[in-house]
Design an enzyme around this catalytic site. Structure first.
Site, short mmCIF file in Angstrom:
data_model
loop_
_atom_site.label_atom_id
_atom_site.label_comp_id
_atom_site.label_asym_id
_atom_site.label_seq_id
_atom_site.Cartn_x
_atom_site.Cartn_y
_atom_site.Cartn_z
N ARG A 17 -1.69 8.62 -17.03
CA ARG A 17 -2.53 9.82 -16.83
C ARG A 17 -1.76 10.94 -16.15
NH1 ARG A 17 -6.76 7.97 -14.04
NH2 ARG A 17 -7.27 7.00 -16.00
N CYS A 37 -14.98 9.04 -12.71
CA CYS A 37 -14.20 8.47 -11.60
C CYS A 37 -14.70 9.07 -10.29
CB CYS A 37 -12.72 8.82 -11.74
SG CYS A 37 -12.04 8.42 -13.34
N CYS A 63 -15.15 4.35 -12.67
CA CYS A 63 -13.99 4.05 -11.84
C CYS A 63 -14.33 4.53 -10.43
CB CYS A 63 -12.75 4.79 -12.35
SG CYS A 63 -11.29 4.52 -11.31
N CYS A 122 -2.34 10.05 5.51
CA CYS A 122 -1.52 10.35 4.32
C CYS A 122 -1.11 11.83 4.37
CB CYS A 122 -2.31 10.05 3.05
SG CYS A 122 -3.14 8.45 3.13
N CYS A 137 -2.62 14.59 2.09
CA CYS A 137 -4.05 14.59 1.75
C CYS A 137 -4.90 15.57 2.58
CB CYS A 137 -4.62 13.19 1.88
SG CYS A 137 -6.32 13.12 1.28
N CYS A 157 -11.27 11.37 6.85
CA CYS A 157 -10.69 10.04 6.63
C CYS A 157 -9.75 9.69 7.80
CB CYS A 157 -9.91 10.02 5.32
SG CYS A 157 -9.20 8.40 4.95
N CYS A 205 -6.27 0.63 -11.76
CA CYS A 205 -5.74 1.97 -11.99
C CYS A 205 -4.84 2.26 -10.80
CB CYS A 205 -6.88 2.98 -12.07
SG CYS A 205 -6.31 4.69 -12.10
#
Ligand code: SAM
Ligand code: DTB
Ligand code: SF4
Length: 330
Positions: free
Chosen positions: A256, A90, A121, A50, A53, A46, A181
């Site tokens: 969640r 998801c 999702c 972040c 991550c 990616c 979400c």
């Protein structure tokens, strides 16, 4: 909703805060747990940075990178998740935004998962208005896009995009008719005020999220935050207080208890459920990290007397009934 109000809640005696959260919880929900199974459908490489991550191309983490999966490989995992009792499937992709050429395949995946009778999702990064509409038309029920922390702290976690771009995507998702979400991560070195400010921002969104994932940082070696574990662990009582405030500020949202459950005791998770968490990621893998086994979770939920949530219809019928009763009483 103001930060001051959130701080007042947070600083109540622990039992008073949990009692208030549980009282709000019982007005809208019963002792039911929502089970959502996750699958990484495009892993690693990616371009975003972040700092938490493992899938960012900026860091050197030992994960198996994978291109967008074919629908034929996804469906067996959906069938398995359904057989084990999951309500939603998801799917996560390590993209800054989904490439246009991937849209037909994403639409095919959404339709195939829905045919299996599960809610869908996806979390694919930033969306254009057109992409949000395409996903909604394909039948995508939820779109996950986290704010992760407060606007003030965001720049210490991610430098390749800004907070406003997250808010813009959330608005496009809501306008396209999908359920939002959106949540965040605790344990990245942020202050309690940052955590509360994130919850206040969520509660003040034009369309507050239907679903709020609260992750505890999984410190992955090789990521900048993975190498700072000792400095930034969240105290259990702070974690549970944050869930309780989330429950009170977002009374009808699913909260969640998300990443990090493998690092939590059953007792800590039970406190989080008492504080108002009523949804979990279910299945022994998150995107790249591990999660408790289905057997372990079912045993815990059975011991605590939770029912497993089955259909959305029933849930909304129940909420509407309780709302009608509450209104009639006031
Ligand atoms: N690329 C998309 C995006 O960022 O929106 C979707 C995938 S991204 C992995 C989804 C979420 O996973 C992040 O927003 C973050 O909240 C969570 N996450 C990623 N790594 C994590 C970690 N090490 N610990 C806890 N949560 C994590
Ligand atoms: C969310 O808030 N947490 C999930 C889901 N949304 C996509 C992801 C957690 C990822 C944990 C680290 C990993 O498995 O790579
Ligand atoms: Fe990419 Fe999402 Fe990971 Fe950030 S959190 S590096 S955007 S996959």
């Amino acid at each position: 909703m103001t930060l001051e109000y959130a701080k007042t809640l947070y600083s109540k005696p622990f039992n008073a805060l949990l009692f208030e959260a549980q009282t709000v919880h019982r007005m809208h929900f019963r002792d039911e747990m929502e089970l959502c199974t996750l699958l990484s459908i495009k892993t690693g490489s990616c371009p975003e940075d972040c700092r938490y991550c493992p899938q960012s191309a900026h860091y050197n983490v030992d994960i198996k990178k994978e291109k967008l999966m074919d629908v034929e490989l996804i469906i067996p995992q959906v069938v398995k998740a359904k057989a084990l009792g999951a309500k939603r499937f998801c799917m996560g992709a390590a993209w800054r935004n989904p490439p246009l050429k991937a849209m037909p395949k994403l639409i095919e995946i959404i339709q195939a998962v829905k045919e299996q009778g599960l809610e869908t999702c996806m979390t694919l990064g930033m969306l254009s208005k057109e992409q949000a509409q395409m996903l909604a038309e394909a039948g995508l029920d939820y779109y996950n896009h986290n704010l992760d922390t407060s606007e003030n702290y965001y720049k210490y976690i991610i430098t390749t995009r800004d907070y406003q771009s997250r808010l813009d995507t959330l608005q496009k998702v809501a306008e396209a008719g999908m359920k939002v979400c959106c949540g965040g991560i605790l344990g990245m070195g942020e202050s309690i005020e940052d955590r509360l400010q994130m919850l206040v921002t969520l509660a003040n969104l034009k369309t507050p999220p239907a679903s709020v994932p609260i992750n505890q940082l999984i410190p992955v070696p090789g990521t900048p935050l993975g190498d700072k574990l000792n400095k930034i662990q969240v105290k259990t009582f702070d974690f549970v207080r944050t869930i309780a405030v989330a429950r009170i500020l977002l009374p009808t949202s699913k909260i969640r208890l998300s990443a990090g459950r493998s690092q939590m005791s059953d007792e800590m998770q039970s406190l989080a459920f008492l504080a108002g968490a009523n949804s979990i990621f279910y299945g022994d893998k998150l995107l790249t990290a591990t999660n408790p086994s289905e057997e372990h979770d079912l045993a815990l939920l059975t011991e605590l007397g939770f029912e497993i949530e089955q259909t959305t219809d029933k849930h909304y019928e129940y909420i509407n009934e309780t709302r009608a009763i509450n209104e009639a009483c006031h």
